[in-house]
Design a protein around this motif. Structure first.
Motif, PDB file in Angstrom:
ATOM      1  N   GLY A   1       3.574  11.431   1.296  1.00  0.00           N
ATOM      2  CA  GLY A   1       4.026  12.034   2.544  1.00  0.00           C
ATOM      3  C   GLY A   1       4.066  13.547   2.427  1.00  0.00           C
TER       4      GLY A   1
ATOM      5  N   THR B   1       0.855  -1.185   0.000  1.00  0.00           N
ATOM      6  CA  THR B   1       0.000   0.000   0.000  1.00  0.00           C
ATOM      7  C   THR B   1       0.891   1.234   0.000  1.00  0.00           C
ATOM      8  OG1 THR B   1      -1.709  -1.149   1.259  1.00  0.00           O
ATOM      9  CG2 THR B   1      -1.807   1.262   1.237  1.00  0.00           C
ATOM     10  N   ALA B   2       0.611   2.188  -0.892  1.00  0.00           N
ATOM     11  CA  ALA B   2       1.418   3.414  -1.007  1.00  0.00           C
ATOM     12  C   ALA B   2       0.609   4.635  -0.588  1.00  0.00           C
ATOM     13  CB  ALA B   2       1.909   3.587  -2.441  1.00  0.00           C
ATOM     14  N   ALA B   3       1.308   5.624  -0.070  1.00  0.00           N
ATOM     15  CA  ALA B   3       0.667   6.876   0.318  1.00  0.00           C
ATOM     16  C   ALA B   3       1.665   8.011   0.176  1.00  0.00           C
ATOM     17  CB  ALA B   3       0.153   6.802   1.750  1.00  0.00           C
TER      18      ALA B   3
ATOM     19  N   GLN C   1       3.392   1.814   3.055  1.00  0.00           N
ATOM     20  CA  GLN C   1       2.831   1.935   4.392  1.00  0.00           C
ATOM     21  C   GLN C   1       2.980   0.656   5.214  1.00  0.00           C
ATOM     22  OE1 GLN C   1       1.365   5.140   5.443  1.00  0.00           O
ATOM     23  NE2 GLN C   1       2.805   5.353   3.747  1.00  0.00           N
ATOM     24  N   ASP C   2       3.407  -0.420   4.562  1.00  0.00           N
ATOM     25  CA  ASP C   2       3.452  -1.726   5.233  1.00  0.00           C
ATOM     26  C   ASP C   2       4.782  -2.427   4.966  1.00  0.00           C
ATOM     27  OD1 ASP C   2       2.861  -1.890   2.558  1.00  0.00           O
ATOM     28  OD2 ASP C   2       1.063  -3.112   2.773  1.00  0.00           O
TER      29      ASP C   2
ATOM     30  N   SER D   1      10.570   4.195  -0.487  1.00  0.00           N
ATOM     31  CA  SER D   1      10.140   5.587  -0.541  1.00  0.00           C
ATOM     32  C   SER D   1      10.863   6.297  -1.677  1.00  0.00           C
ATOM     33  CB  SER D   1      10.439   6.297   0.783  1.00  0.00           C
ATOM     34  OG  SER D   1       9.866   7.604   0.810  1.00  0.00           O
TER      35      SER D   1
ATOM     36  N   GLN E   1       6.618   9.545  -1.765  1.00  0.00           N
ATOM     37  CA  GLN E   1       5.667   8.446  -1.855  1.00  0.00           C
ATOM     38  C   GLN E   1       6.298   7.276  -1.126  1.00  0.00           C
ATOM     39  OE1 GLN E   1       2.644   7.687  -3.339  1.00  0.00           O
ATOM     40  NE2 GLN E   1       2.172   9.773  -3.994  1.00  0.00           N
ATOM     41  N   SER E   2       5.554   6.660  -0.199  1.00  0.00           N
ATOM     42  CA  SER E   2       6.156   5.623   0.628  1.00  0.00           C
ATOM     43  C   SER E   2       5.248   4.416   0.793  1.00  0.00           C
ATOM     44  CB  SER E   2       6.485   6.169   2.026  1.00  0.00           C
ATOM     45  OG  SER E   2       7.371   7.263   1.949  1.00  0.00           O
TER      46      SER E   2
END
Length: 237
Positions: free
Chosen positions: A59, A55-57, A117-118, A141, A114-115
């Motif tokens: 920052g 999963t990416a999100a 999450q898990d 990241s 962009q990192s």
């Protein structure tokens, strides 16, 4: 020490990340894996090949403004030196003088991370993946810049000029220019990125040798380069 390694040391000191080489003009993505050679990450593939997802999100945004020691930057409008570039349609230039070789002028007004999450979950899946090597490092990241300008010197006492109208060069310093800029120099630049967008830096992890847990790779210290251990090299045979 080559230009790539020098640039990597700049990013280690300023952001504690590894260099995406070549900066900006690359296709690095989350989940890429590879090895670190002479301080620079070399991509070999993506963990999707091993059936591992994540999963990416996004920052928080940051910026990078770096000048090597001994670098001098001056701005000119219609031949006269000015402290700041005005928003006018008049010929102007930014002159960059480097006193030493392998010096850098870096402007990345907006860097977005962009990192994964898990990361721990990804590491656990990779431990079970057939064919995974302990020497592999994984991009968890990325730091992508908008309107980046990166110039480096091949030789000492080098000078370069960015030329355009004052309003265009003003936008360049804000990271918002789109073309219309020329670069000239007394000597060839080692690196030339003018107002481009793309990945500048990477953060990496590997699996620990004995426990198999994830190990976040920090920025290298002065004079140190990451090499594979004897056990990691043996793992590849």
């Amino acid at each position: 020490m080559g230009t790539a390694r020098k640039f990597s040391k700049v990013l280690h000191s300023e952001l504690d990340v590894h260099a995406a080489w070549l900066p900006v003009t690359n296709t690095f993505a989350l989940g890429d894996y590879g090895v670190v050679s002479d301080g620079v990450f070399v991509r070999m593939g993506n963990i999707a090949e091993y059936g591992v997802s994540f999963t990416a999100a996004a920052g928080p945004q940051t910026k990078l403004r770096f000048r090597s020691e001994g670098t001098r930057v001056t701005r000119f409008v219609a031949g006269a030196e000015v402290p700041n570039l005005p928003q006018v349609d008049i010929e102007a230039s930014i002159r960059i003088e480097f006193s030493t070789k392998d010096s850098f002028y870096v402007d990345a007004p907006t860097l977005t991370a962009q990192s994964m999450q898990d990361v721990a979950k990804v590491g656990a899946a990779l431990r079970k993946a057939e064919g995974w090597r302990r020497k592999y490092r994984v991009v968890f990241s990325t730091y992508a810049g908008e309107g980046c300008t990166i110039i480096s010197s091949r030789e000492a006492n080098s000078a370069f000029e960015l030329s355009a109208t004052a309003d265009v060069l003003r936008l360049l310093e804000l990271g918002k220019a789109h073309g219309g800029i020329t670069l000239s120099g007394e000597r060839a630049a080692g690196l030339e990125v003018i107002g481009a967008s793309g990945v500048v830096g990477l953060r990496l992890f590997k699996l620990r040798l004995f426990t198999g847990s994830t190990d976040i790779l920090r920025g290298e210290a002065d004079g140190q380069v990451e090499f594979e251990t004897a056990d990691e090299l043996e793992d590849d045979v």
